[in-house]
Design an enzyme around this catalytic site. Sequence first.
Site, PDB file in Angstrom:
ATOM      1  N   CYS A   2       0.853  -1.186   0.000  1.00  0.00           N
ATOM      2  CA  CYS A   2       0.000   0.000   0.000  1.00  0.00           C
ATOM      3  C   CYS A   2       0.892   1.240   0.000  1.00  0.00           C
ATOM      4  CB  CYS A   2      -0.949   0.117   1.182  1.00  0.00           C
ATOM      5  SG  CYS A   2      -2.220  -1.137   1.183  1.00  0.00           S
ATOM      6  N   ARG A  27       4.232  -0.628  -4.502  1.00  0.00           N
ATOM      7  CA  ARG A  27       3.848  -1.040  -3.150  1.00  0.00           C
ATOM      8  C   ARG A  27       2.493  -1.744  -3.117  1.00  0.00           C
ATOM      9  NH1 ARG A  27       6.961   1.838   0.730  1.00  0.00           N
ATOM     10  NH2 ARG A  27       5.452   1.167   2.276  1.00  0.00           N
ATOM     11  N   ASN A  96      -2.135   2.690   5.332  1.00  0.00           N
ATOM     12  CA  ASN A  96      -1.259   1.542   5.081  1.00  0.00           C
ATOM     13  C   ASN A  96      -1.025   0.871   6.423  1.00  0.00           C
ATOM     14  OD1 ASN A  96       0.742  -0.275   4.350  1.00  0.00           O
ATOM     15  ND2 ASN A  96       2.367   1.253   4.379  1.00  0.00           N
ATOM     16  N   GLY A  97      -1.448  -0.372   6.546  1.00  0.00           N
ATOM     17  CA  GLY A  97      -1.294  -1.086   7.808  1.00  0.00           C
ATOM     18  C   GLY A  97      -2.523  -1.929   8.052  1.00  0.00           C
ATOM     19  N   GLU A 475      17.668 -18.293  -5.133  1.00  0.00           N
ATOM     20  CA  GLU A 475      17.310 -16.956  -5.627  1.00  0.00           C
ATOM     21  C   GLU A 475      16.885 -17.021  -7.102  1.00  0.00           C
ATOM     22  OE1 GLU A 475      16.523 -14.301  -4.434  1.00  0.00           O
ATOM     23  OE2 GLU A 475      16.826 -12.786  -5.955  1.00  0.00           O
ATOM     24  N   GLU A 482       8.369 -15.763  -9.352  1.00  0.00           N
ATOM     25  CA  GLU A 482       7.550 -14.595  -9.023  1.00  0.00           C
ATOM     26  C   GLU A 482       7.175 -13.765 -10.247  1.00  0.00           C
ATOM     27  OE1 GLU A 482       9.283 -11.819  -6.191  1.00  0.00           O
ATOM     28  OE2 GLU A 482      11.266 -12.180  -7.010  1.00  0.00           O
ATOM     29  N   HIS A 498      17.239 -36.675  -3.171  1.00  0.00           N
ATOM     30  CA  HIS A 498      16.510 -37.104  -1.968  1.00  0.00           C
ATOM     31  C   HIS A 498      15.008 -36.824  -2.090  1.00  0.00           C
ATOM     32  CE1 HIS A 498      20.171 -38.169   0.104  1.00  0.00           C
ATOM     33  NE2 HIS A 498      20.703 -36.993  -0.252  1.00  0.00           N
ATOM     34  N   LYS A 593       6.039  -4.682  -3.228  1.00  0.00           N
ATOM     35  CA  LYS A 593       7.347  -4.458  -2.602  1.00  0.00           C
ATOM     36  C   LYS A 593       7.109  -3.904  -1.199  1.00  0.00           C
ATOM     37  CE  LYS A 593      11.787  -3.215  -4.477  1.00  0.00           C
ATOM     38  NZ  LYS A 593      12.162  -4.570  -4.907  1.00  0.00           N
TER      39      LYS A 593
HETATM   40  C1  F6R Z   1      11.709 -11.055  -4.120  1.00  0.00           C
HETATM   41  C2  F6R Z   1      11.535  -9.970  -3.170  1.00  0.00           C
HETATM   42  C3  F6R Z   1      11.090 -10.304  -1.793  1.00  0.00           C
HETATM   43  C4  F6R Z   1      11.845  -9.433  -0.781  1.00  0.00           C
HETATM   44  C5  F6R Z   1      11.289  -9.677   0.637  1.00  0.00           C
HETATM   45  C6  F6R Z   1      12.077  -8.894   1.668  1.00  0.00           C
HETATM   46  O1  F6R Z   1      12.131 -10.586  -5.353  1.00  0.00           O
HETATM   47  O2  F6R Z   1      11.733  -8.835  -3.494  1.00  0.00           O
HETATM   48  O3  F6R Z   1      11.266 -11.653  -1.521  1.00  0.00           O
HETATM   49  O4  F6R Z   1      13.198  -9.751  -0.843  1.00  0.00           O
HETATM   50  O5  F6R Z   1       9.955  -9.297   0.688  1.00  0.00           O
HETATM   51  O6  F6R Z   1      12.034  -7.531   1.402  1.00  0.00           O
HETATM   52  P1  F6R Z   1      13.046  -6.538   2.090  1.00  0.00           P
HETATM   53  O7  F6R Z   1      14.394  -6.850   1.583  1.00  0.00           O
HETATM   54  O8  F6R Z   1      12.566  -5.170   1.702  1.00  0.00           O
HETATM   55  O9  F6R Z   1      12.945  -6.782   3.568  1.00  0.00           O
END
Ligand code: F6R
Length: 598
Positions: A2, A27, A96-97, A475, A482, A498, A593
């Site tokens: 958000c 966000r 936001n929250g 990774e 994603e 395994h 994000k």
């Molecule tokens: C994957 C990704 C997420 C973040 C995770 C932690 O591409 O971006 O897995 O790495 O949400 O986010 P931060 O680093 O902001 O704590």
Amino acid sequence: MCGIIGYVGESPAQPRLVDGLQKLEYRGYDSAGIALADEALSVFKQAGLVGDIDLPAGATQTRGIGHTRWSTHGKPTDANAHPHTDCTGTVAVVHNGIVGNYDDLRRDLPGHEFTSETDTEVVAHLIEAELERTPDLREAVTAVVERIDGSYALGVVAAGYDAIVAARRSSPLVVGYGDDGNFIASDVTPLLSHTRSVSYLEDGDVARIAHGGVEIWNDGQTVDRPIHTIEWDATAAEKGGYDHYMLKEIYEQPQALRQAIAGRIDPVEKRADLNLSLPETFLNRIDEIQLVACGTSYHACLYGKQLIETLSDVRATVEFASEYTVGSGRNPERTLVVGVSQSGETADTLRALRTARRTGIRTIGVTNTVGSTVARECDEALYIQAGPEIGVAATKTFGSQVVTLGTLALTIADTRNELNPTVGRELCENLQDLPGAVQQVLDHDSTVEEVAREYADGTAFFFIGRRLASPVALEGALKLKEISYDHAEGFPAGELKHGPLALVTDDTPVIAILTDGARPDETKNNVKEVQSRGAPVIAVTSGGREGDHDIGFEVPDLGLLEPLVANVYLQLFAYHVAHSKGRSIDRPRNLAKSVTVE
Ligand code: F6R
């Protein structure tokens, strides 16, 4: 998770809010809306992206708030889009929250008509009720937030009230001081085109943002919050001619990596020094470093753990922040907790760091975000200096986090006199050569694109690697799943036999990292195992290593950092697979994000 924005000044608010929301869309992008206020209140909101909102032309109001949503309570519908209003239609709220006790609060508001399923709407109705007691919106909001259990960054406007009221607890909120007006925002990115002067609200702050100035209260007292100058420039948060932020950020890695070591490695002595403020006596005493993080940052910690244990005698453990407990018998005098978070606002990571601090353990926050909660709450903030990352999938910050953890490992090992000078010197040289090595991988982008198109139709993808390549395998799989929505899994290569081997067929490409420092000869055996089940193998190798894989990519010799360079191939592969499928690369479904809820 958000994004909120607010503006009050002498210019029309609408274009500023819309532009700001577009920059905050990473966000959350389930719905968007704005509220414009003068003597009346007008609200425009709907499910979908900011660009979908049906807006009036030429709106002249100079005060307003906006929101872009990542749904928690209630589906992504028009009705659940923010801003939310009260029964009179004169108060609008963006949030936001999570208001944890919204059900109880709602029950205390008999006669109020609710029009959404959200937790936020109750805040607008509570303010309405308070405004019957006081005409002062700031006082009304102060009284309301005292009743909220949970987390909030709030922006509130009301018809006939000439300021925005903002409040914060556990969700980020920044005040921006511009020439033609003042702003609030969830982070600094939407502010960069207007101002670089910002203050960060603290938990419990309630602020009155007017054109003429900003006043902040905490616990009934007025307080000053320092004004910081942001170093990022406005173009850093633009796409700059790339199709996607993700691709731009992948290409920014050489520069980001240079910035991550700037001033931290002596180019002549080949020694790293982070100038930590933690006392040397403490660093000499510790016997365990606990690394906590989520997602990509967690993978960076897995890499960092191996660097720490290679360079020093300190034990390093890595835990998902959401699962973290200090562990029984930990002595705060001998334990250091390092929280790694790009955003510096991830709720799970903050919770873990707070858990550690409550037991007296010292904490270091490794983050990209100046002024973030992680940076402010930890004993020491280490900035990765990668510049803004807008693509939801983290790319450039992964490398910068690993590099920062590497310089931390070098600094601690050196302080403790445990650093083998040859190993230390070689790693410093490798860190200096890393940007050039990453550039060499980027120069092969068109080949990676061809390979990605060829294999894009696989039913699932497996990533394998040992030692330092094992976090990179995880990774690589995370990146692919994603943004492409394909089934992708990463494993330490030895684990494949395994269980997961049962999933391997001629339709499941296996991406193997066979670089130095990753026990490539053993991983080659696993390559054979999957090949004999018909799986095509794409290998990333170093040192001219021979192999009979289907496709091979090579990374330059770079010792402990070779898997990190290999990761750039995996980022490009994920990007091109997703692009060939027409996915929403910068805004993958269901994600956002900066995950500010637990
Ligand atoms: C994957 C990704 C997420 C973040 C995770 C932690 O591409 O971006 O897995 O790495 O949400 O986010 P931060 O680093 O902001 O704590």
